[in-house]
Design an enzyme around this catalytic site. Structure first.
Site, PDB file in Angstrom:
ATOM      1  CE1 TYR A 127      24.774  90.326  14.942  1.00 54.35           C
ATOM      2  CE2 TYR A 127      24.367  92.625  14.443  1.00 54.35           C
ATOM      3  CZ  TYR A 127      25.128  91.649  15.065  1.00 54.35           C
ATOM      4  OH  TYR A 127      26.218  92.009  15.799  1.00 54.35           O
ATOM      5  CE  LYS A 179      29.660  75.698  18.367  1.00 52.35           C
ATOM      6  NZ  LYS A 179      30.939  75.372  19.049  1.00 52.35           N
ATOM      7  CG  ASP A 214      34.163  76.484  19.123  1.00 51.88           C
ATOM      8  OD1 ASP A 214      33.828  76.461  17.924  1.00 51.88           O
ATOM      9  OD2 ASP A 214      34.051  75.493  19.864  1.00 51.88           O
ATOM     10  CG  ASP A 238      29.307  92.250  15.657  1.00 49.36           C
ATOM     11  OD1 ASP A 238      29.860  93.279  15.223  1.00 49.36           O
ATOM     12  OD2 ASP A 238      28.720  92.193  16.751  1.00 49.36           O
TER      13      ASP A 238
END
Ligand code: NAD
Length: 345
Positions: A127, A179, A214, A238
């Site tokens: 971001y 991740k 995921d 988010d």
């Protein structure tokens, strides 16, 4: 009540449905006798229209003074245009922790008895806005590049916030979402910092789990009850907080708090909903729940409970619901019913 007893707070009605749902929230806070002294300011598209700036100096000065704000959604142009005023507010006031609880308020839905909290890192990751295009031949947008930055210090302070919140609110389990199998450095640093902090300071106070983003998305849909607190980096937080909003009836039901070193800003998770703006049908529940978080933050838990109870009764006993929840009430009818509930409690 004398002015001395009032808590100064900045009010940003915002864009789209913002003014409608903020106005509804003020009526409800009035009915509760919440002791806020509001300083109304503009930002986002309304800031551009009325002050020539999506984040005017007067708005920043107000929050610097009050250190507390209730904010309606702010519109951000997609693709080009000005940078998000929300992101700039988070940066300006170092609002590093984004707390997004999702609790079932209307029992009996597809996912019942949900009680989850997403704690999202709010300042770092993808971001930070370090993006650019590279031109090749006559295509100025031939290549798009973005950099993400996560720091040890930024990860630790957010993880510390999440772990302390879990202990303070009696949560049983915290899951670090990452991740690190693919973005080994960018999200690996977050995972590594969380594991180290847990071992050093929080072991035995709650269970710690880790999951890849995921798989987390799938598990949340299959069996959300296996989770309690989810703590993660900016972009994943988010996305996940919208996902968990879907588990409790949609974006109209989930509040958010942006908490940091210099201020705390409370808002709904949803945006300015331009498709329904001005129609008087928006669901004000999310921003009212954000106001309840603000009351808790100001050490007014009794008022916060009365507001949450009033919402529960209005939705479930009076059965007054807006269209997004399958009801027929306008925002105003919903607000009036809630004010009556609060008055009769
Ligand atoms: P959105 O959240 O505004 O709307 C998504 C869908 O949910 C729409 O169909 C909308 O009608 C519905 N919805 C949202 N809130 C609702 C409510 N309270 N009651 C009933 N229905 C509701 O998302 P979007 O359309 O992608 O974004 C619109 C604008 O809002 C964009 O400019 C975006 O940048 C901005 N935005 C701001 C914030 C914020 O200020 N915190 C958050 C998200 C998006």
């Amino acid at each position: 009540m004398t002015t001395q007893q009032l808590t100064p707070a900045t009010l940003i009605p915002g864009d789209g449905i913002g003014p409608e749902i903020v106005d509804a929230t003020l009526k409800v806070l009035d009915a509760l006798g919440a002791p806020f002294q509001w300083d109304t300011q503009v930002a986002g598209l309304e800031g551009v229209k009325s002050a020539g700036d999506p984040l005017p100096a007067a708005t920043l000065a107000s929050i610097r003074r009050t250190r507390l704000a209730l904010k309606g959604p702010l519109e951000t142009p997609s693709g080009g245009g000005y940078r998000s005023s929300n992101v700039r507010l988070r940066e300006e006031f170092k609002l590093y922790a984004n707390l997004r609880p999702a609790r079932t308020l209307i029992p009996g839905g597809r996912f019942d008895k949900i009680d989850l909290v997403v704690v999202r890192e709010n300042l770092e990751g993808l971001y930070i806005g370090h993006e650019h295009y590279i031109q090749i031949d006559d295509d100025p947008h031939a290549v798009a590049m973005a950099s993400g930055v996560n720091t040890r210090q930024g990860s630790r302070r957010l993880l510390e916030f999440a772990f302390a919140h879990a202990v303070a609110t009696g949560r049983k389990k915290v899951t670090i979402v990452h991740k690190a199998n693919i973005m080994k450095a960018l999200t690996g640093i977050f995972l590594e910092t969380g594991l180290e902090l847990y071992e050093r300071k929080y072991k035995g106070k709650f269970a710690l789990d880790t999951v890849i983003i995921d798989a987390c998305a799938m598990k949340l849909v299959l069996n959300p009850w296996q989770f309690d607190v989810l703590v993660t980096t900016n972009l994943f937080g988010d996305i996940l907080s919208d996902l968990v909003a879907g588990l409790v009836g949609g974006l109209g039901m989930t509040p958010g708090a942006n908490i940091g070193m210099d201020a705390a800003i409370f808002e709904a998770v949803h945006g300015s909903a331009p498709d329904i703006a001005g129609k008087g049908v928006a669901n004000p529940t999310a921003i009212m729940l954000a106001a309840a978080m603000m009351l808790d933050h100001c050490q007014l838990p009794d008022l916060a409970s009365r507001l949450r109870d009033g919402l529960y009764q209005t939705l479930n006993v009076d059965n007054v619901r807006t269209g997004d929840l399958g009801g027929r009430a306008t925002s105003q009818q919903f607000t009036n019913a809630l004010v009556t509930r609060i008055g009769n409690a």
